[in-house]
Design an enzyme around this catalytic site. Structure first.
Site, PDB file in Angstrom:
ATOM      1  CB  CYS A   1      20.232   0.125   0.841  1.00 43.30           C
ATOM      2  SG  CYS A   1      19.273   1.489   0.169  1.00 43.30           S
TER       3      CYS A   1
ATOM      4  CB  VAL B   1      17.446   6.129  -2.587  1.00 45.72           C
ATOM      5  CG1 VAL B   1      17.225   6.461  -4.049  1.00 45.72           C
ATOM      6  CG2 VAL B   1      16.983   7.282  -1.707  1.00 45.72           C
ATOM      7  N   GLY B   2      18.272   3.262  -3.170  1.00 45.02           N
ATOM      8  CA  GLY B   2      18.671   2.243  -4.138  1.00 45.02           C
ATOM      9  C   GLY B   2      17.818   0.990  -4.033  1.00 45.02           C
TER      10      GLY B   2
ATOM     11  CG  HIS C   1      -4.529   6.400   0.252  1.00 49.07           C
ATOM     12  ND1 HIS C   1      -4.629   7.770   0.138  1.00 49.07           N
ATOM     13  CD2 HIS C   1      -5.300   6.055   1.307  1.00 49.07           C
ATOM     14  CE1 HIS C   1      -5.434   8.243   1.080  1.00 49.07           C
ATOM     15  NE2 HIS C   1      -5.852   7.212   1.811  1.00 49.07           N
TER      16      HIS C   1
HETATM   17  C1  RB5 Z   1      26.054   1.544  -0.106  1.00 45.89           C
HETATM   18  O1  RB5 Z   1      27.210   2.200   0.293  1.00 45.89           O
HETATM   19  C2  RB5 Z   1      24.919   2.530  -0.392  1.00 45.89           C
HETATM   20  O2  RB5 Z   1      25.187   3.206  -1.571  1.00 45.89           O
HETATM   21  C3  RB5 Z   1      23.617   1.788  -0.453  1.00 45.89           C
HETATM   22  O3  RB5 Z   1      23.408   1.105   0.738  1.00 45.89           O
HETATM   23  C4  RB5 Z   1      22.349   2.610  -0.637  1.00 45.89           C
HETATM   24  O4  RB5 Z   1      22.319   3.686   0.226  1.00 45.89           O
HETATM   25  C5  RB5 Z   1      21.992   3.001  -2.002  1.00 45.89           C
HETATM   26  O5  RB5 Z   1      20.944   3.631  -2.227  1.00 45.89           O
END
Ligand code: RB5
Length: 154
Positions: free
Chosen positions: A68, A72-73, A101
Site C-alpha cells: 500500500c 502499514v494499513g 525467527h
Molecule cells: C491510500 O491513500 C493509503 O492510505 C494506503 O495505501 C496505505 O498507505 C495505508 O496504510
C-alpha cells in the site's frame, strides 16, 4: 515446481506492484495476483491485503506480499487473518530475520517509502529466508498461536 507468491496492492501500491509481478516471475516465482488489476484511486487496501492473506492461509500461495502507500494499513489487515504473521519491513535485516525467527509469511511494503531496487532486495531477502526452527522461536510462535486462539474464543 515454482513457488507460488500471492501479491496484492491498493492504489497506493499499484505502481510498485506493476513492476514487482514481472520481476518475481523473472526470478522463477509463480505470481498469484490478488489485485488491484487497474489503478483506481478510490479502492481500499483491506480488500487486497485480506485476499493475499486468505491465499496464504488456504495454501494457495506459500507466502504473500502486500503493498500500500506506507505498508502499514496492509500489514494491519493481513494480521487480522488467523495464521498470518505480517510486517512492514523496509530494511534488509528485518525482511530476512522476520522469517528466520518469527516465521513471517506476509511481507508488507510501502510504495511511497521504498523504491524499486530496495523493494526487490527486500522481497529477495524475505523469500530466500527460512524459519530456523530453533526451540526458542518455536516456543514464541506457540505463544503467539495461543494468543490468537484465546482472542478468537472471546
Ligand atoms: C491510500 O491513500 C493509503 O492510505 C494506503 O495505501 C496505505 O498507505 C495505508 O496504510
Amino acid at each position: 515446481m515454482a513457488r507460488v507468491i500471492a501479491l496484492g496492492a491498493d492504489h497506493g501500491g499499484f505502481p510498485l506492484k506493476l513492476s514487482m509481478a514481472p520481476w518475481l516471475e523473472s526470478q522463477g516465482y509463480q505470481v498469484l495476483d490478488m489485485g488491484a488489476h487497474s489503478l483506481d484511486p478510490a479502492d481500499d487496501y483491506p480488500d487486497f491485503a485480506a485476499a493475499v492473506a486468505q491465499a496464504v492461509v488456504s495454501g494457495q500461495a506459500e507466502r504473500g506480499i502486500v503493498i500500500c502507500g506506507s505498508g502499514v494499513g496492509a500489514s494491519v489487515v493481513a494480521n487480522k487473518i488467523p495464521g498470518i504473521r505480517a510486517s512492514v519491513c523496509h530494511d534488509l535485516y528485518s525482511a530476512r530475520q522476520g522469517v528466520e525467527h518469527d516465521e513471517l509469511n506476509v511481507l508488507s511494503l510501502g510504495a511511497r517509502v521504498v523504491g524499486l531496487e530496495l523493494a526487490q532486495q527486500l522481497i529477495a531477502e524475505f523469500l530466500d529466508a527460512r524459519f530456523t526452527g530453533e526451540e526458542r522461536h518455536v516456543r514464541r510462535l506457540a505463544k503467539i498461536n495461543a494468543i490468537e486462539q484465546n482472542s478468537r474464543q472471546g
